[in-house]
Write a protein that holds these residues in place. Structure first.
Motif, short mmCIF file in Angstrom:
data_model
loop_
_atom_site.label_atom_id
_atom_site.label_comp_id
_atom_site.label_asym_id
_atom_site.label_seq_id
_atom_site.Cartn_x
_atom_site.Cartn_y
_atom_site.Cartn_z
N LEU A 18 0.68 -1.29 0.15
CA LEU A 18 0.15 0.06 0.24
C LEU A 18 0.82 1.42 -0.12
O LEU A 18 0.37 2.47 -0.05
CB LEU A 18 -0.99 0.05 1.14
CG LEU A 18 -1.91 -1.15 1.21
CD1 LEU A 18 -2.81 -1.06 2.62
CD2 LEU A 18 -2.99 -1.36 0.06
N SER A 19 2.14 1.09 -0.04
CA SER A 19 3.17 2.23 0.29
C SER A 19 2.66 3.11 -1.04
O SER A 19 3.22 4.23 -0.85
CB SER A 19 4.38 1.61 0.16
OG SER A 19 4.88 1.10 -0.94
N ASP A 20 2.54 2.78 -2.11
CA ASP A 20 2.33 3.43 -3.44
C ASP A 20 0.61 4.25 -3.40
O ASP A 20 0.44 4.76 -4.26
CB ASP A 20 2.90 3.09 -4.58
CG ASP A 20 1.92 1.62 -4.99
OD1 ASP A 20 1.35 1.11 -3.92
OD2 ASP A 20 1.77 1.44 -6.08
N ILE A 21 0.11 3.87 -2.45
CA ILE A 21 -1.26 4.15 -2.39
C ILE A 21 -1.74 5.22 -1.56
O ILE A 21 -2.37 6.37 -1.55
CB ILE A 21 -2.28 2.96 -2.34
CG1 ILE A 21 -2.17 2.03 -3.55
CG2 ILE A 21 -3.87 3.36 -1.91
CD1 ILE A 21 -3.10 0.74 -3.49
N VAL A 22 -1.20 4.90 -0.22
CA VAL A 22 -1.49 5.84 0.85
C VAL A 22 -0.50 6.87 0.89
O VAL A 22 0.45 7.05 0.32
CB VAL A 22 -1.33 5.03 2.32
CG1 VAL A 22 -2.40 3.88 2.35
CG2 VAL A 22 -0.04 4.48 2.48
N SER A 23 -0.85 8.06 1.71
CA SER A 23 -0.20 9.04 2.15
C SER A 23 -0.29 9.51 3.42
O SER A 23 -1.03 9.12 4.25
CB SER A 23 -0.48 10.33 1.10
OG SER A 23 -1.69 10.82 1.46
N LYS A 24 0.88 10.36 3.82
CA LYS A 24 0.87 10.95 5.17
C LYS A 24 -0.47 11.47 5.71
O LYS A 24 -1.16 11.33 6.88
CB LYS A 24 1.97 11.80 5.29
CG LYS A 24 2.27 12.15 6.87
CD LYS A 24 3.34 13.01 6.83
CE LYS A 24 3.79 13.29 8.35
NZ LYS A 24 5.00 14.21 8.42
N LEU B 234 -12.48 7.18 1.05
CA LEU B 234 -11.80 5.99 0.39
C LEU B 234 -10.92 6.52 -0.56
O LEU B 234 -10.72 7.65 -1.15
CB LEU B 234 -13.24 5.88 -0.98
CG LEU B 234 -12.92 4.80 -2.18
CD1 LEU B 234 -12.58 3.54 -1.64
CD2 LEU B 234 -14.04 4.91 -3.20
N ILE B 235 -10.00 5.80 -0.43
CA ILE B 235 -8.49 6.15 -0.66
C ILE B 235 -7.98 5.29 -2.04
O ILE B 235 -7.17 5.67 -2.86
CB ILE B 235 -7.24 6.24 0.14
CG1 ILE B 235 -7.11 4.88 0.78
CG2 ILE B 235 -7.70 7.08 1.27
CD1 ILE B 235 -5.98 4.64 1.85
N ALA B 236 -8.64 4.04 -2.23
CA ALA B 236 -8.45 3.33 -3.41
C ALA B 236 -9.28 1.96 -3.82
O ALA B 236 -10.23 1.82 -2.63
CB ALA B 236 -6.87 2.34 -3.17
N GLU B 237 -9.33 1.58 -4.93
CA GLU B 237 -10.41 0.65 -5.09
C GLU B 237 -9.58 -0.53 -6.23
O GLU B 237 -8.64 0.07 -7.15
CB GLU B 237 -11.64 1.41 -6.25
CG GLU B 237 -12.44 1.92 -5.17
CD GLU B 237 -13.74 2.58 -6.15
OE1 GLU B 237 -14.84 1.75 -5.86
OE2 GLU B 237 -13.55 3.53 -6.74
N ASP B 238 -10.18 -1.46 -6.34
CA ASP B 238 -9.85 -2.33 -7.37
C ASP B 238 -11.13 -3.00 -7.89
O ASP B 238 -12.10 -2.55 -7.52
CB ASP B 238 -8.85 -3.42 -6.80
CG ASP B 238 -9.33 -4.43 -5.75
OD1 ASP B 238 -10.59 -4.22 -5.37
OD2 ASP B 238 -8.46 -5.27 -4.94
#
Length: 393
Positions: free
Chosen positions: A175-181, A224-228
């Motif tokens: 998830l390191s490339d999805i989430v942010s601080k 919501l921060i990401a979907e698949d």
């Protein structure tokens, strides 16, 4: 795919006339394209040394086949998405003629225009020394190939492992490339932000119920921060002391809490590692491909010299001294190999009265690159008597 046969016949008047008859028949019937295959006069040595060289050359021939196969496959692997163009990189250096020295030519042209390289393999040296030179050259190429490909494949594997972490669904991928601080409440003694995977059909249910799944859930804290294809990744902030209760209630509602704790240093390390590996792979690609192209050419050229050596040794063992034979390269036309064998058998049948037929079957084939591979054997056979036959597919 090209197929070649190397044959030799004694160089006396009768057999030279037989070769002319063969050329005439094969030309008129369009069975094959024939050219002389020039082999220098080597220092023969003793009969025992020739017998030993015959066995050694057979093994060296098979080794060369294996090496060329591996090098061709390595070119395909290194080129990856452009592997369809691998054949364009599997070439041989031009011949010894001045106008061809700097050229890269296709393998078929090299074979049909073959000339012995006196500078690299001096014919004035004993045959044993010439064979030893070729063997050492191929052994060094193999050693370098193993080392270079091992280094490249390790790098490639490490990169693929990192890239694989960025693939898959929300349950397994990094998830390191999805989430942010900004998605998390950090450095709080009491609050914590969790990540929850919600099935797509349950988005509405999540929005209505997440605040009541446990006490002490921060209202309106979900995002919501990401979907698949299967669902979405939502944030939710709550007090630390109700984490276990919230997880239990979420599971009962078919919401999955993804175990993840934001670590800025670890995310930075992952991204730097990915950038480093991509950079290293890019830096290795060009030099490695150039090395493979140059040394594939060297190995292939050495291999054809091995063919010439085998024809020489087998011809001397078969026809005796003084050395007097003529080697011819035949390129059979499609669907004509059976008829061509019949012609050779008929033209050289008279040699059966002198010695049993002996055929040196040397093949070259590469599934992806159309490069020859070698199968070799020395077998007594009745077809095409009196010839030494090398087959380059």
């Amino acid at each position: 795919m090209s197929e070649f046969w190397l044959i030799s016949a004694p160089g006396d008047k009768e057999n030279l006339q037989a070769l002319e008859r063969m050329n005439t028949v094969t030309s008129k019937s369009n069975l094959s394209y024939n050219t002389k295959f020039m082999i220098p006069d080597f220092k023969v040595g003793t009969l025992d040394s020739l017998v030993g060289l015959s066995d050694e050359l057979g093994k060296l021939d098979a080794f060369a086949e294996s090496l060329i196969r591996r090098m061709a496959q390595s070119v395909v692997e290194v080129m990856e998405d452009a592997k369809g163009m691998a054949q364009e990189n599997l070439l041989a250096n031009g011949g010894l003629k001045e106008k061809m020295k700097c050229l890269k030519i296709d393998l078929t042209s090299f074979v049909t225009h073959f000339e012995w390289d006196m500078a690299k393999y001096p014919a004035k040296q004993p045959l044993v020394s010439v064979v030893d030179t070729v063997a050492k050259q191929l052994a060094q190429i193999e050693t370098d190939l193993k080392s270079r490909m091992a280094s490249y494949n390790t790098l490639k594997t490490n990169l693929e492992n990192l890239e694989r972490k960025s693939m898959g669904n929300l349950f397994t991928r990094t998830l390191s490339d999805i989430v942010s601080k900004e998605d998390f409440v950090l450095d709080s003694e009491y609050l914590i932000t969790l990540l929850v995977i919600v099935p797509k059909q349950s988005y509405t249910q999540w929005q209505k119920t997440y605040e009541s799944l446990s006490d002490m859930v921060v209202p309106r804290s979900t995002k919501l921060i990401a979907e698949d294809n299967e669902g979405g990744l939502f944030t939710v902030t709550l007090f630390r002391k109700v984490i276990d209760d919230f997880k239990t209630k979420a599971k009962e509602n078919k919401f999955t809490v993804r175990e993840y704790y934001y670590d800025e240093k670890e995310i930075k390390r992952e991204r730097e590692e990915m950038s480093r590996l991509l950079s290293d792979k890019k830096q290795q690609y060009g030099p490695l491909l150039r090395w493979l192209k140059v040394n594939f050419s060297e190995a292939f050229i050495a291999w054809i010299h091995i063919k010439a050596l085998r024809v020489f040794v087998e011809s001397v063992l078969r026809y005796g001294l003084p050395v007097n034979f003529q080697a011819v390269l035949l390129q059979p036309k499609k669907s004509s190999t059976k008829r061509l064998r019949e012609v050779l058998n008929s033209v050289f049948r008279h040699l059966d009265q002198v010695a049993a037929a002996s055929i040196l079957d040397v093949g070259t084939r590469s599934r992806n690159s159309r490069v020859s591979t070698v199968r070799s054997a020395s077998l007594p056979r009745r077809d095409c008597p009196g010839t030494v036959l090398g087959r380059l597919l």
